[in-house]
Scaffold this active site. Structure first.
Site, PDB file in Angstrom:
ATOM      1  N   LYS A 111       0.741  -1.226   0.076  1.00 27.15           N
ATOM      2  CA  LYS A 111      -0.165  -0.038   0.237  1.00 27.15           C
ATOM      3  C   LYS A 111       0.891   1.236  -0.010  1.00 27.15           C
ATOM      4  O   LYS A 111       0.308   2.297  -0.496  1.00 27.15           O
ATOM      5  CB  LYS A 111      -0.946   0.129   1.367  1.00 27.15           C
ATOM      6  CG  LYS A 111      -1.937  -1.114   1.174  1.00 27.15           C
ATOM      7  CD  LYS A 111      -3.109  -0.630   0.228  1.00 27.15           C
ATOM      8  CE  LYS A 111      -3.979  -2.156   0.054  1.00 27.15           C
ATOM      9  NZ  LYS A 111      -4.894  -2.028  -1.004  1.00 27.15           N
ATOM     10  N   LYS A 194      -2.290 -12.416  -9.547  1.00 23.69           N
ATOM     11  CA  LYS A 194      -3.689 -12.361  -8.984  1.00 23.69           C
ATOM     12  C   LYS A 194      -4.614 -11.582  -9.564  1.00 23.69           C
ATOM     13  O   LYS A 194      -4.518 -10.327  -9.596  1.00 23.69           O
ATOM     14  CB  LYS A 194      -3.424 -12.146  -7.232  1.00 23.69           C
ATOM     15  CG  LYS A 194      -4.418 -12.319  -6.512  1.00 23.69           C
ATOM     16  CD  LYS A 194      -4.175 -11.658  -5.137  1.00 23.69           C
ATOM     17  CE  LYS A 194      -5.720 -11.195  -4.622  1.00 23.69           C
ATOM     18  NZ  LYS A 194      -5.582  -9.854  -3.628  1.00 23.69           N
ATOM     19  N   LYS A 197      -9.556  -6.916  -7.677  1.00 23.86           N
ATOM     20  CA  LYS A 197     -10.220  -5.746  -7.843  1.00 23.86           C
ATOM     21  C   LYS A 197      -9.494  -4.468  -7.365  1.00 23.86           C
ATOM     22  O   LYS A 197      -9.520  -3.352  -8.006  1.00 23.86           O
ATOM     23  CB  LYS A 197     -11.940  -5.527  -7.303  1.00 23.86           C
ATOM     24  CG  LYS A 197     -11.894  -5.809  -5.674  1.00 23.86           C
ATOM     25  CD  LYS A 197     -13.315  -5.786  -5.457  1.00 23.86           C
ATOM     26  CE  LYS A 197     -13.251  -6.242  -4.088  1.00 23.86           C
ATOM     27  NZ  LYS A 197     -13.024  -7.623  -3.600  1.00 23.86           N
TER      28      LYS A 197
HETATM   29  P1  ADP Z   1      -9.334  -8.158  -3.853  1.00 20.61           P
HETATM   30  O1  ADP Z   1      -7.748  -8.531  -4.021  1.00 20.61           O
HETATM   31  O2  ADP Z   1      -9.776  -8.268  -5.306  1.00 20.61           O
HETATM   32  O3  ADP Z   1      -9.340  -6.674  -3.500  1.00 20.61           O
HETATM   33  P2  ADP Z   1     -10.033  -9.273  -1.443  1.00 20.61           P
HETATM   34  O4  ADP Z   1      -8.832  -8.792  -0.933  1.00 20.61           O
HETATM   35  O5  ADP Z   1     -11.346  -8.500  -1.149  1.00 20.61           O
HETATM   36  O6  ADP Z   1      -9.989  -9.098  -3.008  1.00 20.61           O
HETATM   37  O7  ADP Z   1     -10.255 -10.787  -1.242  1.00 20.61           O
HETATM   38  C1  ADP Z   1     -11.225 -11.553  -0.588  1.00 20.61           C
HETATM   39  C2  ADP Z   1     -11.050 -12.602  -0.538  1.00 20.61           C
HETATM   40  O8  ADP Z   1     -10.972 -13.377  -1.673  1.00 20.61           O
HETATM   41  C3  ADP Z   1      -9.671 -13.343   0.204  1.00 20.61           C
HETATM   42  O9  ADP Z   1      -9.940 -14.347   1.210  1.00 20.61           O
HETATM   43  C4  ADP Z   1      -8.804 -13.347  -0.586  1.00 20.61           C
HETATM   44  O10 ADP Z   1      -7.644 -14.543  -0.292  1.00 20.61           O
HETATM   45  C5  ADP Z   1      -9.680 -13.967  -1.897  1.00 20.61           C
HETATM   46  N1  ADP Z   1      -9.047 -13.703  -3.065  1.00 20.61           N
HETATM   47  C6  ADP Z   1      -9.023 -12.443  -3.860  1.00 20.61           C
HETATM   48  N2  ADP Z   1      -8.313 -12.504  -4.705  1.00 20.61           N
HETATM   49  C7  ADP Z   1      -8.127 -13.915  -5.264  1.00 20.61           C
HETATM   50  C8  ADP Z   1      -7.719 -14.528  -6.086  1.00 20.61           C
HETATM   51  N3  ADP Z   1      -7.110 -14.052  -7.199  1.00 20.61           N
HETATM   52  N4  ADP Z   1      -7.217 -16.188  -5.900  1.00 20.61           N
HETATM   53  C9  ADP Z   1      -7.677 -16.801  -5.068  1.00 20.61           C
HETATM   54  N5  ADP Z   1      -8.443 -16.009  -3.990  1.00 20.61           N
HETATM   55  C10 ADP Z   1      -8.515 -14.593  -3.962  1.00 20.61           C
END
Ligand code: ADP
Ligand code: TRP
Length: 331
Positions: A111, A194, A197
């Site tokens: 961040k 990965k 969003k």
């Molecule tokens: P983002 O990274 O898109 O902001 P979040 O951090 O809100 O998503 O993730 C919410 C949940 O989804 C967490 O448990 C995270 O580990 C899982 N997650 C997010 N992106 C992935 C991914 N590309 N593959 C597997 N799990 C994911």
């Protein structure tokens, strides 16, 4: 029976990575465990959403939770900010969380790099709030994707430290969980490791994306000019398309395109067309349910109130115990 806790930040719609990495496991786990699944709206304040955006994204995550198959009768589904006990535990844990360990956290360092103008204290203490979310229900298992491994390790550190400091065996040390496998990471369509969003929205496919958007996104996915020698390793963006196919297509289709790749006969256009149709078929039932549920504000309100009540019952018991252990006994 194991206690299971997990949350998703309310920062927009859910994508395929969220589903495969987290929510698919929530749905399975709710059958045989005591589950708490919540929408992390306190966490989402680190990016300063407007009140209208905050409300909309909390609502859409709740709708998408339900559309994915979370059952409010089986699991406790709630909104984090409806349970202020979490904020109290966060404050108490912060007293024993050290600057050095918080600064070393990979997501914090990331961040600092991506939003140098908004390095707020909420970002620094993100892991203590997440630990509070988890240990407030004395969880044993936390279904999350691979990116959350370090946060879980910190949660164990904070829980263990509390136990040692007060000579109690109060908080279990929870583990990150995925059914029978390693923690998963779904890659992005833009060549990133990965799907996310927050970091690279263009590489993400959302559960709400209509078929034409899915087709467009998949067809635009980064590839290369194709292999020139048999059985070559795949470069990252190409490997990503194969990994997505592994997750969303029939195994025979994956094998078919993998063989073509190994023989240098792969046509990415054909492969992407297939992948797009498979993702469309995979997401279609979710999209339908999302549409139906979005308009049912009465039902959503009922679900949120019921969840808040159950979550507060569990959380307030922990807070009563913790206050007692710490020495807040009243006069
Ligand atoms: P983002 O990274 O898109 O902001 P979040 O951090 O809100 O998503 O993730 C919410 C949940 O989804 C967490 O448990 C995270 O580990 C899982 N997650 C997010 N992106 C992935 C991914 N590309 N593959 C597997 N799990 C994911
Ligand atoms: N940090 C998690 C994420 O970015 C979201 C989250 C907040 C969470 N509190 C949690 C996940 C508690 C599991 C348990 O995805």
């Amino acid at each position: 029976m194991d206690i299971v806790v997990s949350g998703i930040r309310s920062t927009g719609n859910l994508h395929l990575g969220n589903y495969i990495g987290a929510i698919r496991n929530f749905v399975k786990m709710q059958e045989e465990n005591h589950c708490f699944f919540f929408i992390a709206d306190y966490h989402s304040l680190t990016t300063h959403p407007t009140p209208a955006d905050l409300y909309d994204s909390v609502k859409s995550v709740l709708v998408e939770f339900l559309a994915c198959g979370l059952d409010p009768e089986k699991a406790t589904l709630y909104i984090q900010s409806d349970v202020p006990e979490v904020a109290e535990l966060y404050l108490l844990l912060n007293m024993n969380a050290y600057l050095g360990e918080l600064e070393r956290c990979t997501s914090f360092k990331e961040k600092i790099r991506t939003q140098p103008n908004n390095v707020n204290a909420g970002l620094l203490t993100y892991p203590t709030l997440m630990a509070a979310d988890i240990i407030i229900h004395k969880a044993h298992k936390v279904p999350v994707g691979k990116d959350q491994e370090q946060h879980l390790e910190m949660t164990r550190t904070f829980a263990g430290r509390f136990n040692r400091m007060y000579h109690v065996d109060y908080f279990p040390e929870p583990v990150a969980y995925n059914f029978g496998e390693e923690l998963v990471k779904i890659p992005g369509l833009d060549g990133s490791a990965k799907m996310s969003k927050s970091e690279n929205e263009n590489g993400a496919i959302f559960l709400t994306d209509p078929p034409e958007v899915i087709r467009k996104k998949v067809m635009r996915a980064v590839t290369d000019s194709g292999p020139t020698q048999h059985n070559q390793p795949k470069p990252l963006p190409v490997e990503n398309i194969f990994l997505l196919m592994q997750a969303f297509s029939e195994p025979e289709k994956y094998t078919y395109f993998n063989d073509l790749y190994n023989r240098c006969e792969i046509r990415y256009g054909e492969m992407k067309k297939q992948l797009a149709e498979d993702i469309i078929a995979f997401t279609a039932p979710f999209r339908e349910k999302i549409e139906t549920l979005s308009g049912d504000t009465d039902y959503l309100g009922k679900v949120a109130r019921m969840g808040a009540e159950k979550a507060r019952e569990s959380a307030s018991k922990t807070i009563r115990d913790v206050r007692e252990i710490i020495g807040f006994k009243g006069m």
